[in-house]
Each structure stands twice: as C-alpha cells, then as structure tokens.
Enzyme design. Structure first.
Site, mmCIF file in Angstrom:
data_model
loop_
_atom_site.group_PDB
_atom_site.id
_atom_site.type_symbol
_atom_site.label_atom_id
_atom_site.label_comp_id
_atom_site.label_asym_id
_atom_site.label_seq_id
_atom_site.Cartn_x
_atom_site.Cartn_y
_atom_site.Cartn_z
ATOM 1 N N CYS A 8 33.697 38.094 31.906
ATOM 2 C CA CYS A 8 33.176 37.038 31.058
ATOM 3 C C CYS A 8 32.465 35.952 31.864
ATOM 4 O O CYS A 8 32.373 36.015 33.084
ATOM 5 C CB CYS A 8 34.306 36.391 30.252
ATOM 6 S SG CYS A 8 35.805 36.071 31.182
ATOM 7 N N CYS A 278 33.452 37.245 45.571
ATOM 8 C CA CYS A 278 33.170 38.608 45.124
ATOM 9 C C CYS A 278 31.728 38.986 45.446
ATOM 10 O O CYS A 278 30.784 38.388 44.932
ATOM 11 C CB CYS A 278 33.407 38.722 43.615
ATOM 12 S SG CYS A 278 32.908 40.301 42.915
ATOM 13 N N CYS A 496 36.723 46.598 46.728
ATOM 14 C CA CYS A 496 36.348 47.840 46.052
ATOM 15 C C CYS A 496 35.593 48.801 46.960
ATOM 16 O O CYS A 496 35.435 49.980 46.627
ATOM 17 C CB CYS A 496 35.545 47.538 44.789
ATOM 18 S SG CYS A 496 34.018 46.629 45.083
#
Length: 537
Positions: A8, A278, A496
């Site tokens: 979001c 991130c 990741c």
C-alpha cells in the site's frame, strides 16, 4: 512485470489555523485542505489499486473524524470522473487535516473491511483515532497471540493492521493519565519487528506520521508555514507544487507530530541502529519521478540499464551491430533501464509492447486463460518486432507466469525471430516478510534454477531461458544493485535476493520457509509457525 504487488501507500495533509494561508490551498480555503488528498493518492496509485480511503478531521462538525473507504481505485472510490458526485463527497469530507491510503493485499481482496484507514471510535476524543499503515510486521503472529492471551480481546480481520489498531488502543486504555501520541508510538513500536510507515489522525486534531527504525518503507514530507504534507513517495508532494529541495525523507525511527496548537515537530520514537531500505522501491515499486532517501528512482533505473549494457558487452554473444537487433522494454518500470542500455550499446530502443492502461483489474484466472489475461495488459507491435532479434528488458522475474505468456505473444503475434531476456535485477530467491506478497519459496521461479543462494551460472540461466521460451536470459548480479542506487549494501534490505534479513523475526521466518519448501504449507502458516519457533527458544 505485474507478478508482485506492494502492500500500500500512505498520504497525509494538514493546514494549521491562525498561521496564514498556504498558496497550495484549494479555492475553498484551508478548512477544506482535505480536497488535495485524493490528488496525492492518485500520485501513489502505483502502490495499490485494490482499495482506497481517507479520513478527515473537522472540529466544526459533530462527527470530528469522517472516513470514506472502499474497494476500487482512487478514481472509483471518490468518483473523480463525475463532477457532481465528487463534489458531494469532498464537501462531506471537508477538513483541515486528512490521512489517506491506497491498498493492495492478498487477503480480503474484495472485502471493504480491509480497506484503510482503520477508524477506532470512542466516546473520549483522546481515544478516538484513525490510522493507515504501509508494510508488514514480521512478528504479527506473536503480537496476535499476546493480544488474545487474556481472552478479553477478539479480532475480526486477518491483518496486522487490526492488531496495530488494538495495540494502540490498549496503550490508551491502560494509561491512567493523558499520554502523548509520540509516547504511545514509543510503547507499541518497541515490540514491532518488520517494516512500516504510518499516518494517524486523532479526534483532537493531532496527527502523527512515522517511519520504521530500519527505514525499510519510504516516507517523504514537506513543511512550509502553516502547511504540512507527507506521502510514501515524493512525487505526491512534487505535484502539489513544491520543489525537490523542499521535500525531505523522514529519518528512520522518527515521527512528525502535528498539533493544532503547538505546530509541527519531529522526534525520534525508537532507536535506529542501521538502515535497511528496500531496494525494490527503486527498481520497481516507486514512481519513476520519485526521489527516496535522496536517491532518484529514475537515475537508479538508468544505472541498472548501464549495468546491463556492460554485462552485454562482456558476454559478446549477441551481434550488437546488426540492424535487426533492437531493445524493447516491458512497460512501464523497465523503460528507463532499457533506454540507458540502448544508449550505451548504440542500439535502437523500440516500444514493441504497448500496455493497455485502461484494462484495470482483471478477474481472468490462470491455466487455459493465461493468454487472455496477458492480452488484456500488453499488445505486441508486429511492425516493430517482426524479424527482429529482440533484447527484452525486464525489471525482475518472480513467478514467471506473466513472462512465459508474454514471450509466446512476442514470438507468435509480434513475429520476433529471437528473444533475449535481460533482467535488471538479481534472481528473487527468498520470500519477503515486510510487505510484498511473496511469502513462500515455492512461489518463486529462481530457486528452482539457482538454488536459494542465487548462484548465477550460464548453464542455469540458459535452462530457465529454455523453459520460458527465450533464446537466452541474463540477470544482474547482487552487487550491481548497490552500485545503481548509490548506497552501501549495508544500508539496503536485499533479503529477497540474498536470504539475509535485517530483523530477527524475518530471519526466523526465512528458516521456516526453507523448512516448508516443497510442502503444502501456505504463507499464512509460515507466520503462525513463528510463535512456536520463538517460544521454543
């Protein structure tokens, strides 16, 4: 790429009274500054198209906080394409302060109850608040277990946002004296493990905007005179009319507190021992016009393209001086990288894929309908692709479903003679537990070819290319990311692509995910198993 989605985006706006009038005010005046909020949400619509909502504060109305939220885009929820209906909505949401939210998630997709902001009504104005949240708490199962332990609490929704709302409410209810909002935040945030940015608005007209101590999720703000605004991305503030130099990134572990009497101040609410921004924000999620933590999204993506060009020269297997060789980006987030790669290699960059921007959300499912689903998003241009050797630039490959269908269409509909996929990202080999909807290893395509270590060998990359239907495929190495963003690896969350998580619970969840690999355990069970692991230590 369209295979993963962010959770979001958050926005907030405030016009303080008695301090003059900001030039960005709408013609209706400072008491209706909330009219600017849907415009800000439109600018961060890229962060979520499932649901949208906003809460406004108006001390002149009996209902001090007013919330409107629903499933749909910003345009749909606020009827922005219908003048009369939009005006009626905006009049009902008139206020001197407002917070807003756009949402994507994998649970409760078509349930309005999951749309944000979440409002907690209370007879005491101090305990009546609304808030919105971007991110994910890796330890939300532990917080849930603690909350339900006494048997007096009940949760309606399966989301960490509801848990956060009850945690805030618990602190307010247990306090015998008036507690400042920054102290409420300090008490609840001490137990958080994960990524978040949030905006909260109280029925007393206080606003708080906060960012997690690692800075995993972005948050930008501007403060000029009586006006304050914040958003997940700088583009929402830039389009209000502010200069880039006026827009700042909120420091990790800090909060902006806006008080109707005392004005705007910034305080640290939790210690920030390190940064872990991130990296996916720069290469995929953020609007290309945004600047996050003083790093341009556009320039980062151009540097990724330069990295691809350097790698292509070193590889030397594609004839770069052949007039039939062209570079084609997968729209839209790959365009800057493709342009830069083409410039460095002196190869034409062509828009061989046209994205249908008006397809909206689709409910066509997988299997035999995959091509129909892809056809709603991209149309290959045969006039551009026919007979060409196509270097297809993609920002990342996660599950491979979209890429597989896309390659078939480029060859069948576009008539390309060769397709060479170049990925401006390392292989995604580990789940995300901080707000991206990939929580199991089995969801990911890369570990099947490169292992969980992401070992890039020519043979493994060619096997993946063969299975996808490409003539060749190349990824960027992990070290290229830090070079492109121009931040040290130690200041980035690259979990990741490395399996190294910046928080304790994130690392525990990864180990659980490794143990669950190849089983039928879904992502929800991964989080539930965390409590058992932590309790056994």
């Amino acid at each position: 790429m369209s295979e993963i989605n962010h959770e979001c985006g958050v926005a907030a706006i405030y016009h303080l009274s008695g301090r003059g009038r900001s030039p960005v005010c709408p013609e209706q005046g400072p008491r209706q500054i909330s009219r600017l909020l849907p415009r800000m949400l439109l600018d961060i619509q890229n962060r979520g198209q499932l649901a949208a909502g906003m809460t406004t504060y108006n001390p002149d109305q009996p209902r001090l906080l007013m919330t409107r939220k629903d499933v749909g885009t910003v345009t749909e929820v606020f009827r922005l394409n219908h003048r009369a209906k939009c005006e009626s909505i905006m009049q009902g949401l008139a206020g001197s302060a407002s917070i807003g939210h756009v949402r994507y998630a994998t649970c409760g997709q078509d349930d309005r109850n999951y749309a944000q902001p979440f409002e907690r009504e209370h007879i005491h104005k101090r305990k009546w608040f609304s808030f919105c949240f971007n991110g994910q708490l890796a330890n939300y199962s532990l917080l849930k277990e603690r909350l339900l332990a006494d048997g007096d609490h009940h949760l309606v929704l399966d989301t960490d946002t509801e848990i956060l709302m009850h945690e805030i409410g618990r602190v307010l209810s247990q306090s015998t004296e008036r507690v400042e909002w920054i102290d409420v935040l300090r008490q609840v945030a001490g137990d958080f493990d994960g990524a978040y940015s949030l905006a909260l608005l109280s029925a007393e007209g206080e606003m708080i905007v906060a960012r997690d101590p690692l800075g995993i999720k972005p948050m930008c703000y501007v403060h000029e005179g009586p006006f304050f605004a914040a958003a997940s991305e700088s583009v929402a503030l830039l389009n209000l009319g502010f200069e880039t130099s006026q827009i700042k990134s909120l420091a990790p572990g800090h909060a902006v507190i806006v008080h109707p009497e005392t004005g705007v101040r910034i305080e640290q609410f939790v210690e920030s021992k390190k940064n872990a921004h991130c990296f996916f924000e720069w290469i995929y999620f953020a609007n290309v016009a945004s600047t996050l933590d003083d790093r341009s999204v556009y320039l980062t993506r151009t540097r990724l393209g330069e990295e691809l060009a350097r790698s292509e020269r070193e590889d030397g297997r594609i004839p770069l001086d052949d007039p039939d060789t062209i570079i084609v980006p997968v729209p839209d987030t790959s365009k800057a990288a493709a342009d830069a790669m083409a410039y460095q290699l002196s190869i034409p960059c062509r828009e061989g894929l046209i994205r249908n921007r008006y397809a909206g959300r689709t409910f066509i499912e997988g299997g035999r309908a995959r091509k129909a689903k892809a056809a709603t998003k991209y149309t290959p241009l045969r006039d551009v692709l026919e007979g060409k050797r196509v270097i297809l630039v993609e920002d990342s490959i996660v599950r491979s479903t979209t890429m597989n269908v896309l390659l078939d269409r480029i060859r069948e509909v576009g008539g390309a003679k060769e397709i060479h996929v170049r990925v401006a990202c390392p292989p995604i080999v580990a789940p995300c537990f901080y707000g991206i909807d990939m929580s199991t290893i089995d969801q990911l395509i890369a570990p099947k070819y490169f292992g969980t270590e992401g070992l890039l060998t020519p043979e493994a990359q060619q096997r993946l290319a063969d299975d996808l239907g490409a003539d060749s495929l190349r990824y960027l190495p992990v070290e290229a990311i830090a070079r492109a963003i121009d931040l040290p690896e130690t200041e980035l969350c690259q979990a990741c692509v490395t399996g190294q998580y910046p928080t304790e619970c994130g690392q525990h969840l990864y180990q659980i995910a490794l143990d669950n690999r190849g089983s039928d355990v879904d992502s929800g069970r991964t989080y539930e198993q965390l409590a058992a692991v932590m309790n056994s230590q």
